[in-house]
Every structure is written in C-alpha cells, then in structure tokens.
Design a protein around this motif. Structure first.
Motif, PDB file in Angstrom:
ATOM      1  N   ASN A   1       0.766  -1.154   0.112  1.00 46.11           N
ATOM      2  CA  ASN A   1      -0.015  -0.009   0.103  1.00 46.11           C
ATOM      3  C   ASN A   1       0.762   1.417  -0.178  1.00 46.11           C
TER       4      ASN A   1
ATOM      5  N   GLY B   1       1.787   2.628  -2.593  1.00 51.41           N
ATOM      6  CA  GLY B   1       1.469   3.708  -3.682  1.00 51.41           C
ATOM      7  C   GLY B   1       2.405   3.465  -5.059  1.00 51.41           C
TER       8      GLY B   1
ATOM      9  N   ASN C   1       4.397   5.299   2.212  1.00 50.21           N
ATOM     10  CA  ASN C   1       3.180   5.775   2.561  1.00 50.21           C
ATOM     11  C   ASN C   1       3.243   6.693   3.837  1.00 50.21           C
TER      12      ASN C   1
ATOM     13  N   GLU D   1       0.132   6.471   6.477  1.00 47.53           N
ATOM     14  CA  GLU D   1       0.427   5.108   7.337  1.00 47.53           C
ATOM     15  C   GLU D   1       1.625   5.157   8.358  1.00 47.53           C
TER      16      GLU D   1
ATOM     17  N   THR E   1       4.007   9.347  -0.439  1.00 50.50           N
ATOM     18  CA  THR E   1       2.757   9.158  -1.038  1.00 50.50           C
ATOM     19  C   THR E   1       1.463   9.382   0.129  1.00 50.50           C
ATOM     20  N   HIS E   2       0.419   9.424  -0.392  1.00 50.77           N
ATOM     21  CA  HIS E   2      -0.749   9.580   0.426  1.00 50.77           C
ATOM     22  C   HIS E   2      -0.611  10.718   1.614  1.00 50.77           C
TER      23      HIS E   2
END
Length: 385
Positions: free
Chosen positions: A109, A111, A229, A232, A269-270
């Motif tokens: 996850n 990305g 992430n 996260e 990311t995110h």
C-alpha cells in the motif's frame, strides 16, 4: 499560472484551483512571515520546516514554468546523455545499456502502482484510464491485485518505441518479513530483473509460475526509488508503533541500493490524507529518522485524489515532482555506468585467476605432505639442518 507571493496571493481569479495546488499555504501566517524575513536577511541558520517550505515554493514556481521543458528532456533522453566525462574516460569507453532501468520499491500500500499510473499520464499526456492495476480498482480483499503484484511489471511510461528508460513496478513487501525482502532486493540489484519475473516471499503462493519469463530481456537495475506511505507511517507513529518507519529505514539504507555513492530517492505518497501541519511534520520526521535531507532527499507526491482521479492536472506540483525525481534518477544512473573491459583487463583477470589456482594447488600439496610425512623424520631433518 501567474506569479504568487509567499502567502499565496495571486492575480488569477481562479483562487480555488490555486489553493488546491499550493496546499502548504495554510501552514500558518507566522511561518510565512518568518520565511519572508529569512529570505530577505539571508539568515545562515534556518529551521528544517522553513527549508521545506522554501523547497515547496520552488516546486510550485517550477511546476508552472519548466514542467514542459523537463518532460521534453525525458522524451529525448537516451542512456548516457547525462554522463559527465571524468578521469579521461570518454562516453565510448562505457558500458551503456540500451535502456536505463528504474526500480520502484516499497511496502504494501505504499502507492507504487499509482505512481506508475501518474507517470503514464504526466509523460505520455494521453488517455484517461489507469494503465496499471491498483488496489483501489480491485474488489474484495485485493485478491486480483495480490496475484498480479507477485510478478514484476516493466513499464514504458513514455509509451514510445525509442524510450530511453523503463520503470519497474514490484511486489509490496510486508513489515514482518523485512529480512526476506532485503534478500530479494539484493538479488534484483545483483542479478537484474525482467518483465513478469516472479517475486515470492515466505507465505506467498508457491504454485504461481512466471509466464514465459525466459523470453523477456534481463535488465540491470540502474537506480532505485523507495516509495513510502506517509499517512500510514505518521499514523503509526502517533499510536506509538515505529515498525513501519524502522522497516523503511532498513530498506532505504540497504547497501545494494546505493548507486555511485548516492542514496535512493524517497517518494512519499498519501500525504493528502493528513492535515497541512501533519503532512509537513510527517516528512520532517521520516527524513530525520532516515538521515536524509528533507529538501533534496524526498518528494511528496499525490498520485490519486480522494475521488479516484489521477492528479496530473489537479496537482501540477506532483506532476513536476515525479518528473524531477525521474530526471534525477537518470542522472545518477548515467553516473554509475562502468568502463568497458578491454583485452588487457581480461588478460589481467585470467592471470590473477591462474595465480590464485596455483596458490591453492601448492597449499593443498603442502597439507598432504604434512599429513603423510612422519613426524620423527621431520625432527631428524631439522637436527641435520
């Protein structure tokens, strides 16, 4: 896109669109007053937060002025174009591959696939559909995605038959299997990668087979980018869990990833899932823990908006950031090309191997003689001497 001051003021009437692009403008009035003061006074000591805001301002300016220029450089790029002559070696003396290979690495996850999709949109400038499968496009418990991610995917993100580089999407690693992941990555960096290469870690379905993997060209990895992430990791840190950040550090500082003495680039990311202050704070904490510059060592990229759209037009700064990251990756790749082996090099290598073989043979004979010759004869021979 018109010129803006440090507070985000603009002569453009489309203020709403600009506030979306320049997300850090809400970092606080005092921050920008200090940023303006430090810029005018050339203060020698600037906090990491202010340095980061300056970097974001730089990206904001370049995204409107030089994005097309850097995109054109990538389209016209050929391996070796960014190599600088050093040590009296010419470009013709180097082992330059037909295609430079950039490898995306990260945990589950992170990305990576969404980043590949963004590259397609930014570089190819055509089509509205995702070109690679992402977890958001699958249903259920990522069943289709988890199976597809067992195989490496080579992407020609320029969508050109004369592309000078390719990008490899890889399997997302798991935090509880870091050591196995590091061994796998070391193997990729040492022995190369190829399209549809099977990537298996403990617990994966061993029944999977690489479809006709031998027909694809094996490519040496020229440079690696680590995708993380930020949302996260930052959320885990607030809960007292440092596992994601520690795992990221082990991957990031893997010796096999260092090319020409350079660290891999970190792509965060995110971050759009965080508030403005938390997004800045997450980048500062991650970079500090990894021991890299919060300005030049990392990029903050939004790959997919909350509505599921790619951000090439929605967020031009992300478009420029991913373009600059690839551009820097290719510069470092060209720095790492090795000189060609000539006849004298091969002759010297053969000579060294022969001398090593003779040394091993004589060492073996000495051990045999020492084993079979009686010790009393050795003593008598020493007395005669």
């Amino acid at each position: 896109m018109t010129h803006t001051d440090l507070r985000g003021g603009s002569d453009d009437s489309d203020e709403e669109g600009r506030s979306v692009c320049f997300w850090w403008k809400s970092a606080g009035e005092l921050e920008y007053e200090k940023l303006r003061f430090d810029t005018m006074s050339n203060a020698p000591k600037v906090s990491p937060r202010i340095r980061l805001l300056r970097e974001l301002e730089r990206l904001g300016l370049l995204s409107s002025e030089t994005l097309n220029e850097i995109r054109h450089k990538l389209h016209s790029y050929r391996p070796g174009d960014f190599w600088v002559p050093t040590g009296g070696i010419t470009k013709e003396d180097l082992e330059i591959p037909a295609v430079n290979t950039l490898l995306l690495l990260g945990f589950h996850n992170a990305g990576k696939t969404s980043l590949v999709n963004l590259m397609y949109r930014v570089f190819a400038r055509s089509g509205l559909l995702h070109f690679a499968q992402t977890s958001s496009s699958s249903t259920g418990t990522n069943s289709s995605t988890s199976k597809s991610c067992l195989f490496m995917e080579e992407h020609n993100v320029l969508r050109s038959t004369q592309s000078g580089f390719c990008v490899y999407d890889t399997q997302g690693f798991r935090y509880n299997q870091v050591e196995a992941a590091l061994e796998e990555v070391t193997d990729w960096m040492t022995n190369g990668v190829h399209h549809k290469k099977l990537c298996l870690l403990p617990g994966d379905d061993a029944g999977q087979e690489s479809p006709a993997g031998s027909i694809f060209a094996t490519r040496d990895v020229n440079y690696a980018m680590v995708v993380a992430n930020a949302w996260e990791i930052y959320t885990s840190l607030n809960l007292g869990d440092t596992t994601p950040l520690e795992a990221l550090k082990k991957l990031f500082h893997l010796p096999a990833l260092r090319n020409s003495g350079e660290n891999p680039l970190l792509i965060l990311t995110h971050g759009d899932k965080l508030s403005t202050d938390d997004r800045i704070d997450s980048r500062l904490k991650i970079c500090e823990f990894l021991g890299v510059s919060e300005v030049s060592g990392a990029y903050d990229v939004v790959c997919v908006t909350e509505n599921g759209y790619l951000t090439d037009e929605y967020d031009p700064i992300s478009s420029y950031s991913v373009s600059e990251a690839v551009y820097r990756g290719l510069i470092i790749s060209d720095k790492g090309h090795l000189p060609k082996r000539r006849f004298l090099d091969w002759a010297y290598l053969v000579f060294v191997c022969l001398m090593s073989a003779f040394a091993a043979i004589f060492s073996f004979l000495a051990r045999i003689c020492d084993y079979f010759v009686p010790k009393n004869k050795l003593k008598s021979s020493k007395k005669l001497l």
